[in-house]
Scaffold this motif. Structure first.
Motif, PDB file in Angstrom:
ATOM      1  N   ILE A   1       0.853  -1.197   0.000  1.00 44.98           N
ATOM      2  CA  ILE A   1       0.000   0.000   0.000  1.00 44.98           C
ATOM      3  C   ILE A   1       0.885   1.242   0.000  1.00 44.98           C
ATOM      4  CG2 ILE A   1      -1.621   1.380   1.374  1.00 44.98           C
ATOM      5  CD1 ILE A   1      -2.998  -0.951  -0.016  1.00 44.98           C
ATOM      6  N   GLY A   2       1.884   1.265   0.867  1.00 49.47           N
ATOM      7  CA  GLY A   2       2.785   2.411   0.943  1.00 49.47           C
ATOM      8  C   GLY A   2       3.495   2.691  -0.374  1.00 49.47           C
ATOM      9  N   ARG A   3       3.810   1.664  -1.117  1.00 55.25           N
ATOM     10  CA  ARG A   3       4.470   1.836  -2.414  1.00 55.25           C
ATOM     11  C   ARG A   3       3.504   2.321  -3.500  1.00 55.25           C
ATOM     12  NH1 ARG A   3       9.587  -0.223  -2.700  1.00 55.25           N
ATOM     13  NH2 ARG A   3      10.240  -1.533  -0.958  1.00 55.25           N
ATOM     14  N   ARG A   4       2.225   1.951  -3.380  1.00 53.27           N
ATOM     15  CA  ARG A   4       1.264   2.249  -4.454  1.00 53.27           C
ATOM     16  C   ARG A   4       0.466   3.532  -4.266  1.00 53.27           C
ATOM     17  NH1 ARG A   4      -1.357  -3.629  -6.050  1.00 53.27           N
ATOM     18  NH2 ARG A   4       0.639  -4.635  -6.524  1.00 53.27           N
ATOM     19  N   VAL A   5       0.381   4.029  -3.057  1.00 56.32           N
ATOM     20  CA  VAL A   5      -0.459   5.202  -2.792  1.00 56.32           C
ATOM     21  C   VAL A   5       0.427   6.425  -2.592  1.00 56.32           C
ATOM     22  CG1 VAL A   5      -2.170   6.220  -1.246  1.00 56.32           C
ATOM     23  CG2 VAL A   5      -2.273   3.776  -1.776  1.00 56.32           C
ATOM     24  N   ARG A   6       0.219   7.423  -3.426  1.00 58.79           N
ATOM     25  CA  ARG A   6       1.015   8.646  -3.325  1.00 58.79           C
ATOM     26  C   ARG A   6       0.674   9.397  -2.046  1.00 58.79           C
ATOM     27  NH1 ARG A   6       2.653  11.300  -8.592  1.00 58.79           N
ATOM     28  NH2 ARG A   6       2.683  13.061  -7.198  1.00 58.79           N
ATOM     29  N   PRO A   7       1.679   9.983  -1.426  1.00 58.69           N
ATOM     30  CA  PRO A   7       1.412  10.786  -0.229  1.00 58.69           C
ATOM     31  C   PRO A   7       0.546  12.003  -0.557  1.00 58.69           C
ATOM     32  CG  PRO A   7       3.751  10.263  -0.394  1.00 58.69           C
ATOM     33  CD  PRO A   7       3.111   9.857  -1.688  1.00 58.69           C
ATOM     34  N   GLY A   8      -0.208  12.435   0.423  1.00 56.61           N
ATOM     35  CA  GLY A   8      -1.017  13.637   0.278  1.00 56.61           C
ATOM     36  C   GLY A   8      -2.487  13.334   0.099  1.00 56.61           C
ATOM     37  N   ALA A   9      -3.235  14.392  -0.085  1.00 55.93           N
ATOM     38  CA  ALA A   9      -4.694  14.292  -0.199  1.00 55.93           C
ATOM     39  C   ALA A   9      -5.118  13.433  -1.383  1.00 55.93           C
ATOM     40  CB  ALA A   9      -5.307  15.683  -0.308  1.00 55.93           C
ATOM     41  N   GLU A  10      -4.387  13.517  -2.481  1.00 54.41           N
ATOM     42  CA  GLU A  10      -4.733  12.731  -3.672  1.00 54.41           C
ATOM     43  C   GLU A  10      -4.720  11.229  -3.372  1.00 54.41           C
ATOM     44  OE1 GLU A  10      -2.522  11.574  -7.800  1.00 54.41           O
ATOM     45  OE2 GLU A  10      -2.440  13.682  -7.204  1.00 54.41           O
ATOM     46  N   GLY A  11      -3.700  10.780  -2.657  1.00 51.34           N
ATOM     47  CA  GLY A  11      -3.614   9.362  -2.307  1.00 51.34           C
ATOM     48  C   GLY A  11      -4.727   8.937  -1.366  1.00 51.34           C
ATOM     49  N   MET A  12      -5.012   9.764  -0.375  1.00 53.33           N
ATOM     50  CA  MET A  12      -6.086   9.430   0.555  1.00 53.33           C
ATOM     51  C   MET A  12      -7.432   9.401  -0.155  1.00 53.33           C
ATOM     52  SD  MET A  12      -4.854  11.307   4.064  1.00 53.33           S
ATOM     53  CE  MET A  12      -6.251  10.715   4.982  1.00 53.33           C
ATOM     54  N   ASP A  13      -7.658  10.348  -1.061  1.00 52.26           N
ATOM     55  CA  ASP A  13      -8.908  10.358  -1.825  1.00 52.26           C
ATOM     56  C   ASP A  13      -9.019   9.102  -2.694  1.00 52.26           C
ATOM     57  OD1 ASP A  13      -9.647  12.765  -0.723  1.00 52.26           O
ATOM     58  OD2 ASP A  13      -8.991  13.965  -2.450  1.00 52.26           O
TER      59      ASP A  13
ATOM     60  N   LEU B   1     -12.181   3.626  -3.353  1.00 49.68           N
ATOM     61  CA  LEU B   1     -12.162   2.199  -3.674  1.00 49.68           C
ATOM     62  C   LEU B   1     -13.558   1.616  -3.487  1.00 49.68           C
ATOM     63  CD1 LEU B   1      -8.822   1.024  -2.004  1.00 49.68           C
ATOM     64  CD2 LEU B   1      -9.225   1.602  -4.408  1.00 49.68           C
ATOM     65  N   LEU B   2     -13.930   0.744  -4.389  1.00 46.91           N
ATOM     66  CA  LEU B   2     -15.275   0.171  -4.356  1.00 46.91           C
ATOM     67  C   LEU B   2     -15.357  -1.123  -3.555  1.00 46.91           C
ATOM     68  CD1 LEU B   2     -16.202   0.756  -8.103  1.00 46.91           C
ATOM     69  CD2 LEU B   2     -16.805   2.156  -6.115  1.00 46.91           C
TER      70      LEU B   2
ATOM     71  N   ILE C   1      -8.367  -4.886  -2.621  1.00 51.41           N
ATOM     72  CA  ILE C   1      -7.832  -3.522  -2.505  1.00 51.41           C
ATOM     73  C   ILE C   1      -6.614  -3.354  -3.414  1.00 51.41           C
ATOM     74  CG2 ILE C   1      -6.642  -1.947  -0.921  1.00 51.41           C
ATOM     75  CD1 ILE C   1      -8.586  -2.967   1.265  1.00 51.41           C
ATOM     76  N   LEU C   2      -5.680  -4.307  -3.344  1.00 46.01           N
ATOM     77  CA  LEU C   2      -4.464  -4.193  -4.154  1.00 46.01           C
ATOM     78  C   LEU C   2      -4.774  -4.232  -5.642  1.00 46.01           C
ATOM     79  CD1 LEU C   2      -1.977  -6.365  -2.076  1.00 46.01           C
ATOM     80  CD2 LEU C   2      -2.159  -3.864  -2.180  1.00 46.01           C
ATOM     81  N   ALA C   3      -5.763  -5.034  -6.040  1.00 48.77           N
ATOM     82  CA  ALA C   3      -6.133  -5.100  -7.464  1.00 48.77           C
ATOM     83  C   ALA C   3      -6.615  -3.734  -7.959  1.00 48.77           C
ATOM     84  CB  ALA C   3      -7.208  -6.165  -7.684  1.00 48.77           C
ATOM     85  N   GLN C   4      -7.328  -3.013  -7.125  1.00 59.98           N
ATOM     86  CA  GLN C   4      -7.833  -1.701  -7.518  1.00 59.98           C
ATOM     87  C   GLN C   4      -6.732  -0.635  -7.543  1.00 59.98           C
ATOM     88  OE1 GLN C   4     -11.969  -0.896  -5.710  1.00 59.98           O
ATOM     89  NE2 GLN C   4     -11.025  -2.448  -4.383  1.00 59.98           N
ATOM     90  N   LEU C   5      -5.627  -0.916  -6.863  1.00 57.72           N
ATOM     91  CA  LEU C   5      -4.536   0.061  -6.792  1.00 57.72           C
ATOM     92  C   LEU C   5      -3.396  -0.246  -7.767  1.00 57.72           C
ATOM     93  CD1 LEU C   5      -4.262   0.492  -2.929  1.00 57.72           C
ATOM     94  CD2 LEU C   5      -5.245   2.106  -4.580  1.00 57.72           C
ATOM     95  N   SER C   6      -3.524  -1.329  -8.552  1.00 62.34           N
ATOM     96  CA  SER C   6      -2.422  -1.634  -9.480  1.00 62.34           C
ATOM     97  C   SER C   6      -2.466  -0.810 -10.726  1.00 62.34           C
ATOM     98  CB  SER C   6      -2.366  -3.108  -9.847  1.00 62.34           C
ATOM     99  OG  SER C   6      -3.575  -3.747  -9.862  1.00 62.34           O
TER     100      SER C   6
END
Length: 151
Positions: free
Chosen positions: A120-132, A137-138, A146-151
């Motif tokens: 998760i830490g590698r795939r989600v950019r820091p900041g509001a954009e990553g949290m949004d 996620l559906l 979760i990981l499939a939606q973030l690839s």
């Protein structure tokens, strides 16, 4: 001076400025101990959180991971950084942090849980954009969903 602190789910290491130590037995001992700590953390599936003492003005804010003495351990140090960020962003965005009921149910082993939050830490950019992105996620039913939606 090296410092190691363990908590139930991570190891905290302060490698100080081993590069600044004079060549000789003291420096060699510090490096041996640091490497042993990194190996012990890996054997126990403990992510490593790296700190810096920063006691005085002019002290570095973070160790120099490009240093020939620290470079062999940088992968473990960075994995710990991604892990703690992944846990933090999942907890803040979705209340699905490392100790959440969801994590305990779907990721019962420490190794699997660590790997998930590091990813998760590698795939989600820091900041509001990553949290949004996480909040949109559906399917939160499983770690794989979760990981499939973030690839």
């Amino acid at each position: 001076m090296l410092g190691l602190q363990t908590v139930s789910h991570a190891a905290s290491i302060v490698p100080d400025s081993v590069d600044a130590l004079p060549l000789g037995p003291v420096r060699d001992r510090h490096i041996r101990h640091l490497r042993a700590m990194v190996r012990a953390a890996a054997d126990l599936d403990l992510p490593i959180l790296v700190g810096s003492p920063s006691h005085w003005p002019g002290d570095p804010l973070a160790p120099d991971f490009r240093s020939p003495l620290l470079a062999p351990m940088t992968r473990a140090f960075m994995a710990g950084a991604y892990f703690i960020y992944g846990h933090t962003v999942m907890q803040r965005s979705l209340a699905l942090g490392y100790q959440s009921r969801w994590a305990q149910e779907h990721l019962p082993s420490r190794r699997r849980r660590n790997d998930f939050y590091e990813t998760i830490g590698r795939r989600v950019r820091p900041g509001a954009e990553g949290m949004d992105r996480l909040r949109r996620l559906l399917d939160l039913s499983t770690p794989d969903a979760i990981l499939a939606q973030l690839s």
